[in-house]
Design an enzyme around this catalytic site. Structure first.
Site, PDB file in Angstrom:
ATOM      1  N   CYS A  61      17.428  -9.770 -19.066  1.00  0.00           N
ATOM      2  CA  CYS A  61      18.190  -9.425 -20.272  1.00  0.00           C
ATOM      3  C   CYS A  61      18.891 -10.660 -20.836  1.00  0.00           C
ATOM      4  O   CYS A  61      19.508 -11.418 -20.086  1.00  0.00           O
ATOM      5  CB  CYS A  61      19.226  -8.364 -19.913  1.00  0.00           C
ATOM      6  SG  CYS A  61      20.347  -7.968 -21.255  1.00  0.00           S
ATOM      7  N   CYS A  67      27.577  -9.745 -20.687  1.00  0.00           N
ATOM      8  CA  CYS A  67      27.803  -8.299 -20.831  1.00  0.00           C
ATOM      9  C   CYS A  67      28.597  -7.769 -19.638  1.00  0.00           C
ATOM     10  O   CYS A  67      28.426  -8.221 -18.507  1.00  0.00           O
ATOM     11  CB  CYS A  67      26.442  -7.604 -20.898  1.00  0.00           C
ATOM     12  SG  CYS A  67      26.548  -5.830 -21.154  1.00  0.00           S
ATOM     13  N   GLN A 218      24.748  13.566 -14.881  1.00  0.00           N
ATOM     14  CA  GLN A 218      24.321  12.334 -14.200  1.00  0.00           C
ATOM     15  C   GLN A 218      23.480  11.492 -15.151  1.00  0.00           C
ATOM     16  O   GLN A 218      22.648  12.034 -15.888  1.00  0.00           O
ATOM     17  CB  GLN A 218      23.494  12.676 -12.956  1.00  0.00           C
ATOM     18  CG  GLN A 218      24.294  13.304 -11.829  1.00  0.00           C
ATOM     19  CD  GLN A 218      25.176  12.318 -11.088  1.00  0.00           C
ATOM     20  OE1 GLN A 218      25.239  11.124 -11.408  1.00  0.00           O
ATOM     21  NE2 GLN A 218      25.903  12.804 -10.097  1.00  0.00           N
ATOM     22  N   TYR A 247      34.257  20.672  -8.653  1.00  0.00           N
ATOM     23  CA  TYR A 247      33.959  19.650  -9.675  1.00  0.00           C
ATOM     24  C   TYR A 247      32.526  19.899 -10.180  1.00  0.00           C
ATOM     25  O   TYR A 247      31.636  19.064 -10.039  1.00  0.00           O
ATOM     26  CB  TYR A 247      34.077  18.225  -9.114  1.00  0.00           C
ATOM     27  CG  TYR A 247      35.349  17.962  -8.345  1.00  0.00           C
ATOM     28  CD1 TYR A 247      36.491  17.492  -9.002  1.00  0.00           C
ATOM     29  CD2 TYR A 247      35.408  18.178  -6.973  1.00  0.00           C
ATOM     30  CE1 TYR A 247      37.657  17.246  -8.289  1.00  0.00           C
ATOM     31  CE2 TYR A 247      36.572  17.928  -6.261  1.00  0.00           C
ATOM     32  CZ  TYR A 247      37.693  17.460  -6.919  1.00  0.00           C
ATOM     33  OH  TYR A 247      38.840  17.214  -6.207  1.00  0.00           O
ATOM     34  N   CYS A 338      30.779   8.874  -6.183  1.00  0.00           N
ATOM     35  CA  CYS A 338      30.314   7.703  -6.940  1.00  0.00           C
ATOM     36  C   CYS A 338      31.214   6.503  -6.681  1.00  0.00           C
ATOM     37  O   CYS A 338      31.180   5.536  -7.445  1.00  0.00           O
ATOM     38  CB  CYS A 338      30.234   8.028  -8.431  1.00  0.00           C
ATOM     39  SG  CYS A 338      31.785   8.595  -9.115  1.00  0.00           S
TER      40      CYS A 338
HETATM   41  C1  LIG Z   1      31.101  13.512 -10.950  1.00  0.00           C
HETATM   42  S1  LIG Z   1      31.183  14.900 -12.047  1.00  0.00           S
HETATM   43  C2  LIG Z   1      30.208  16.077 -11.173  1.00  0.00           C
HETATM   44  C3  LIG Z   1      29.584  17.158 -12.005  1.00  0.00           C
HETATM   45  C4  LIG Z   1      28.520  18.040 -11.377  1.00  0.00           C
HETATM   46  N1  LIG Z   1      28.745  18.316  -9.981  1.00  0.00           N
HETATM   47  C5  LIG Z   1      27.136  17.449 -11.608  1.00  0.00           C
HETATM   48  O1  LIG Z   1      26.449  17.138 -10.627  1.00  0.00           O
HETATM   49  O2  LIG Z   1      26.719  17.330 -12.752  1.00  0.00           O
HETATM   50  C6  LIG Z   1      32.839  15.409 -11.819  1.00  0.00           C
HETATM   51  C7  LIG Z   1      33.262  16.629 -12.626  1.00  0.00           C
HETATM   52  O3  LIG Z   1      34.571  17.024 -12.195  1.00  0.00           O
HETATM   53  C8  LIG Z   1      35.384  17.368 -13.305  1.00  0.00           C
HETATM   54  N2  LIG Z   1      36.770  17.142 -12.838  1.00  0.00           N
HETATM   55  C9  LIG Z   1      37.433  15.972 -12.738  1.00  0.00           C
HETATM   56  N3  LIG Z   1      38.630  16.156 -12.153  1.00  0.00           N
HETATM   57  C10 LIG Z   1      38.727  17.478 -11.871  1.00  0.00           C
HETATM   58  C11 LIG Z   1      39.718  18.292 -11.237  1.00  0.00           C
HETATM   59  N4  LIG Z   1      40.839  17.751 -10.789  1.00  0.00           N
HETATM   60  N5  LIG Z   1      39.473  19.614 -11.099  1.00  0.00           N
HETATM   61  C12 LIG Z   1      38.317  20.162 -11.562  1.00  0.00           C
HETATM   62  N6  LIG Z   1      37.331  19.436 -12.144  1.00  0.00           N
HETATM   63  C13 LIG Z   1      37.527  18.117 -12.296  1.00  0.00           C
HETATM   64  C14 LIG Z   1      34.883  16.490 -14.435  1.00  0.00           C
HETATM   65  O4  LIG Z   1      35.173  17.103 -15.681  1.00  0.00           O
HETATM   66  C15 LIG Z   1      33.369  16.424 -14.140  1.00  0.00           C
HETATM   67  O5  LIG Z   1      32.685  17.457 -14.788  1.00  0.00           O
END
Ligand SMILES: C[S@@+](CC[C@H](N)C(=O)[O-])C[C@H]1O[C@@H](n2cnc3c(N)ncnc32)[C@H](O)[C@@H]1O
Length: 380
Positions: A61, A67, A218, A247, A338
């Protein structure tokens, strides 16, 4: 250069201080230009390589090094995977005090380039679209991003120079469904595609998922399929099980695990994601989606649970979430992370609370960058 730090820098020791050097590879002998000089550490970037690693390659790149997005394009892909595995082992050892955790070799991404289904460009007043530079934190124009999906680069070509009045331009696209989302809307510009949609459709594990502009999904979908498979395997789902998906986002993992168990209780705090999940979970009447914060909902949950899936954002879990999981003591616990540093911190709390850490599987969701996804499997 001795080893690699979480952040992608190489570590060296210079006159009693630790040096973090950008754009190196462990084993190399290099010249480093220092840009931060502190009492106990230095930061710099490699400006000359005297003894290059056999894994050094020319970065493809033109923006690499300037970047803020990619740190490792100069490292052969196989070595990137080895570095990621080493980082996870080191974070678990240093932060989690796990001397001999079963950390498996990092799984390669099916796509090394063009994998990102989601990009947010910054717009400049004149209308240029681009990114923010790594060091100066300044806008620069970008005409092609090699880790973005091909469709995103087509959109960029069409819209480059036309972002006047915008702050940002979000482009999301699914290679699996062909659907896309471009926000905000463009008026008065003749384009071969529509802009300004509220949501688009992704496909993962054979199911379609509606994803709103503000909802999490994702970024690397073929790799997210591997992740979902590993997470569900780790839950060892059985027909009578009650599982918590904490989550839960737009309901991705809840939808995939629901057909295998008796009941899923999914928790998500973002109203838009919960609204998406109502569509995504239609027809799965054994999933209960709860809008709320995991730290509020989980400690109040009275049901006995057989499996818990945690997939928090980078900051990891609040202590009251970990405490609630320890009190529920599910047979099977899967932690999708992550950020290996907060994973290591939280795994230590869970293991001290009585769980057995079985394995940690790193996956490369983000080739060319230092970011690492992990699936940790624990038994209650
Ligand atoms: C890493 S993503 C995982 C989403 C899902 N498991 C997936 O595989 O697509 C984290 C998610 O947690 C939500 N989130 C963040 N902090 C939170 C909290 N304290 N309580 C509930 N949800 C939360 C975010 O909005 C997001 O949708």
């Amino acid at each position: 250069l001795e080893s690699v730090a979480y952040g992608g820098e190489c570590i060296a020791h210079v006159e009693g201080r630790v040096l973090f050097a950008d754009y190196g590879i462990p084993g190399e002998e290099v010249t480093v230009q220092i840009y931060e000089d502190r009492k106990d550490y230095l930061r710099g970037r490699v400006t000359a390589v005297h003894d290059p690693s056999p894994d050094r390659r020319a970065a493809p790149c033109v923006y690499f090094g300037h970047c803020g997005g990619c740190q490792w394009q100069h490292v052969a892909y196989e070595r990137q995977l080895v570095l990621k595995t080493e980082i996870v082992r080191e974070q678990l050892r240093r932060i989690g005090h796990f001397e001999d955790a079963d950390v498996r070799p990092c799984l390669a991404s099916p796509e090394e380039w063009g994998y990102r289904n989601q990009v947010r460009f910054t717009a400049k007043r004149r209308g240029d679209l681009g990114y923010i530079s790594r060091y100066e934190k300044r806008f620069f124009r970008v005409d092609e991003c090699l880790i973005a999906a091909p469709f995103t680069n087509q959109v960029l070509q069409q819209l480059q120079g036309q972002g006047a009045g915008l702050h940002q331009l979000q482009v999301r696209t699914s290679a699996q469904t062909g659907d896309y989302l471009i926000q905000p809307a463009f008026d008065g510009v003749d384009l071969p595609f529509e802009t300004g949609q509220a949501s688009y459709t992704e496909r993962l594990g054979g199911r379609d998922f509606v994803v709103s502009a503000s909802s999490f999904f994702q970024v690397n979908v073929p790799q997210a399929e591997q992740l979902a498979r590993l997470a569900i395997e780790g839950l060892r789902p059985k027909a009578g099980d009650v599982v918590v998906d904490a989550y839960a986002g737009v309901g991705t993992l809840a939808a995939l695990v629901a057909p295998l168990v008796s009941r899923v209780i999914a928790i998500e705090e973002a109203p838009a994601a919960v609204a998406d999940s109502r569509l995504n979970l239609a027809g799965l009447d054994n999933v209960q989606m709860v809008l709320g914060k995991v730290e509020d909902v989980l400690p109040q949950l009275e049901d006995d649970v057989d499996g818990v899936l945690l997939d928090p954002p980078r900051q990891g879990c609040f202590p009251q979430v970990l405490q609630a999981v320890i009190e529920k003591r599910p047979r099977n616990l899967v932690y999708v992370s992550c950020d290996p540093s907060t994973l290591a911190r939280d795994l230590r709390v869970l293991v001290d609370g009585g769980f057995l850490l079985q394995s940690v599987q790193p996956l490369d969701m983000f080739p060319q960058t230092y970011h690492i996804e992990c699936v940790a499997t624990l038994r209650g």
